[in-house]
Design a protein around this motif. Structure first.
Motif, short mmCIF file in Angstrom:
data_model
loop_
_atom_site.label_atom_id
_atom_site.label_comp_id
_atom_site.label_asym_id
_atom_site.label_seq_id
_atom_site.Cartn_x
_atom_site.Cartn_y
_atom_site.Cartn_z
N ALA A 120 46.19 39.42 51.79
CA ALA A 120 47.33 39.22 50.89
C ALA A 120 47.64 40.44 50.05
O ALA A 120 48.57 40.42 49.24
N GLY A 121 46.87 41.50 50.21
CA GLY A 121 47.15 42.75 49.51
C GLY A 121 46.82 42.74 48.04
O GLY A 121 47.45 43.45 47.24
N LYS A 122 45.81 41.98 47.64
CA LYS A 122 45.45 41.87 46.24
C LYS A 122 44.56 43.04 45.79
O LYS A 122 43.98 43.75 46.62
N ARG A 123 44.45 43.21 44.48
CA ARG A 123 43.41 44.08 43.93
C ARG A 123 42.12 43.27 44.02
O ARG A 123 41.99 42.22 43.39
N LEU A 124 41.18 43.75 44.80
CA LEU A 124 39.96 43.00 45.09
C LEU A 124 38.78 43.71 44.47
O LEU A 124 38.39 44.80 44.88
N LEU A 125 38.21 43.08 43.44
CA LEU A 125 37.04 43.61 42.75
C LEU A 125 35.81 43.01 43.43
O LEU A 125 35.54 41.82 43.29
N LEU A 126 35.08 43.83 44.16
CA LEU A 126 34.06 43.32 45.07
C LEU A 126 32.68 43.38 44.44
O LEU A 126 32.05 44.43 44.36
N ALA A 127 32.20 42.22 43.98
CA ALA A 127 30.81 42.09 43.54
C ALA A 127 29.99 41.36 44.57
O ALA A 127 28.78 41.22 44.43
N ASN A 128 30.65 40.88 45.63
CA ASN A 128 29.99 40.17 46.71
C ASN A 128 29.63 41.16 47.81
O ASN A 128 30.48 41.63 48.56
N LYS A 129 28.34 41.54 47.88
CA LYS A 129 27.90 42.52 48.88
C LYS A 129 28.19 42.04 50.30
O LYS A 129 28.49 42.82 51.19
#
Length: 395
Positions: free
Chosen positions: A120-129
């Motif tokens: 969906a083209g979101k800003r994805l803050l990845l804390a899920n390894k």
């Protein structure tokens, strides 16, 4: 200065990352507002978060927990829609009215909503390894195709991101290697022969960071660092040989980048997850995080040492699976989740975790993996194998 408010979905809002994310959001009501929250089982904490942040949606992992939360939401007259059905996490992670996703669900369960946010083209803050460890190139392709902005929240990967040049196109020409730092966990100096007697409470007592039980055990085995090596490979487009790990017990330097001219750029700070969370939320700006500032005048000596493969046999598996067939990283992650759960349930010993991981990798026959469905099928196959292997080790 006025800002267009970011509407944020927090996946895993009752965990340590989620709680810290909401703490940062609460400090900047002019910049951020909560669109949706999700949790697995902690209905009371999620209810309190709903009361404070008034999200449009709250998602629980199961129908009984969702019904309980819905009753409490109604009793408190909160304007929150409670969901639990399959696809609910994907919906709140990709909703057109939402801008940013904090992906803080632990384990492979977080992969599908991360994929939805990426597409969906979101800003994805990845804390899920696991989105990267399991998803690998399939996940990164979804990020590229969807036009998403992927920002790492792990303290180490955020530190690398902050230490790299702004233009990713220059990384290949300018960067020699990256160096991920590791605290060494609670057993860095413990007699290796005694590790078989480690209890879950001992393994979860991290000397520097406050984390959930699963990631605390991963820190004690240094499997968290193995997963971070895999994550770094995909995040930064590096070869496995360009990634090193060094033990830094004080957790002041969060990671480093060595350039072609041997210069090293590092990111330093107190061990507080609100720092990388605030950076990800506000990027490319900087906002206050609530963390205590580093005081160099009172800083103790910083030390560094090489990891001991005898003490941390899981760490070398990172490079092994990166050089193995596609999907090997997903198998390692699945095996480790099963093994850590068995250890926390006191069904296997601490030193059995590595045995389960290694044996599961040996037990799986790999076939073509090209999409999310085949990755999830491989994940399930690895879990079944790991459960059988762990059962044979139970005392």
């Amino acid at each position: 200065m006025s800002f267009k408010k970011q509407r944020v979905t927090v996946l895993g809002s009752t965990g340590s990352i989620g709680v810290n994310t909401l703490d940062v959001i609460a400090r900047h009501p002019e910049r951020f507002e909560v669109f949706a929250l999700s949790a697995a089982t902690q209905t009371d904490l999620l209810l309190a978060q709903c009361a404070r942040f008034k999200p449009q949606y709250a998602v629980m992992a199961s129908e009984p927990h969702a019904r309980l939360l819905a009753e409490k939401v109604k009793a408190n007259q909160l304007p929150v829609q409670v969901l639990w059905a399959p696809g609910a996490l994907e919906m709140i992670a990709s909703h057109e009215q939402m801008d940013t996703v904090m992906a803080a669900i632990v384990g492979a369960a977080g992969l599908s909503p991360c994929m939805a946010a990426a597409r969906a083209g979101k800003r994805l803050l990845l804390a899920n390894k696991e989105a990267l460890v399991v998803g690998g190139e399939v996940f990164m392709r979804a990020v590229r195709d969807g036009g998403a902005k992927l920002l790492p929240i792990d303290s180490e990967h955020s530190a690398i991101f902050q230490s790299l040049p702004e233009d990713p196109a220059t990384w290949g020409d300018r960067v020699e290697k990256i160096i991920l730092t590791a605290s060494g966990g609670p057993f860095r100096t413990r007699d290796t022969a005694s590790l078989r007697h480690v209890t879950p409470d001992e393994a979860c007592a991290h000397p520097n960071w406050v984390m959930g039980r699963k990631i605390s055990v991963d820190s004690a085995t240094m499997m968290n660092k193995a997963l971070e090596v895999i994550e770094a490979k995909y995040l930064f487009g590096l070869t496995p040989t360009q990634i090193e790990v060094v033990i830094h017990p004080q957790s002041i330097i969060h990671s480093m980048v060595q350039y072609r001219d041997t210069s090293v750029v590092a990111q330093l700070g107190t061990p507080d997850m609100r720092v990388p969370i605030a950076y990800g939320l506000a990027w490319p700006d900087r906002v206050t995080s609530g963390a205590k500032a580093l005081d160099f005048r009172s800083l103790a000596t910083m030390t560094f040492e090489a990891p001991d493969d005898d003490r941390f046999p899981g760490l070398p598996l990172a490079w092994a699976v990166l050089n193995a067939p596609v999907g090997s990283t997903a198998v390692l992650n699945a095996a480790n989740e099963v093994a850590v759960a068995a250890f926390l349930d006191k069904r296997i010993r601490f030193d059995h975790i590595h045995r389960v991981n290694h044996a599961t990798l040996d037990a799986i026959t790999f076939s073509q993996v090209s999409d999310i469905e085949s990755l999830l099928a491989l994940d399930e196959e690895a879990r079944r194998a790991a459960v059988q292997i762990a059962a044979k080790l139970e005392a």
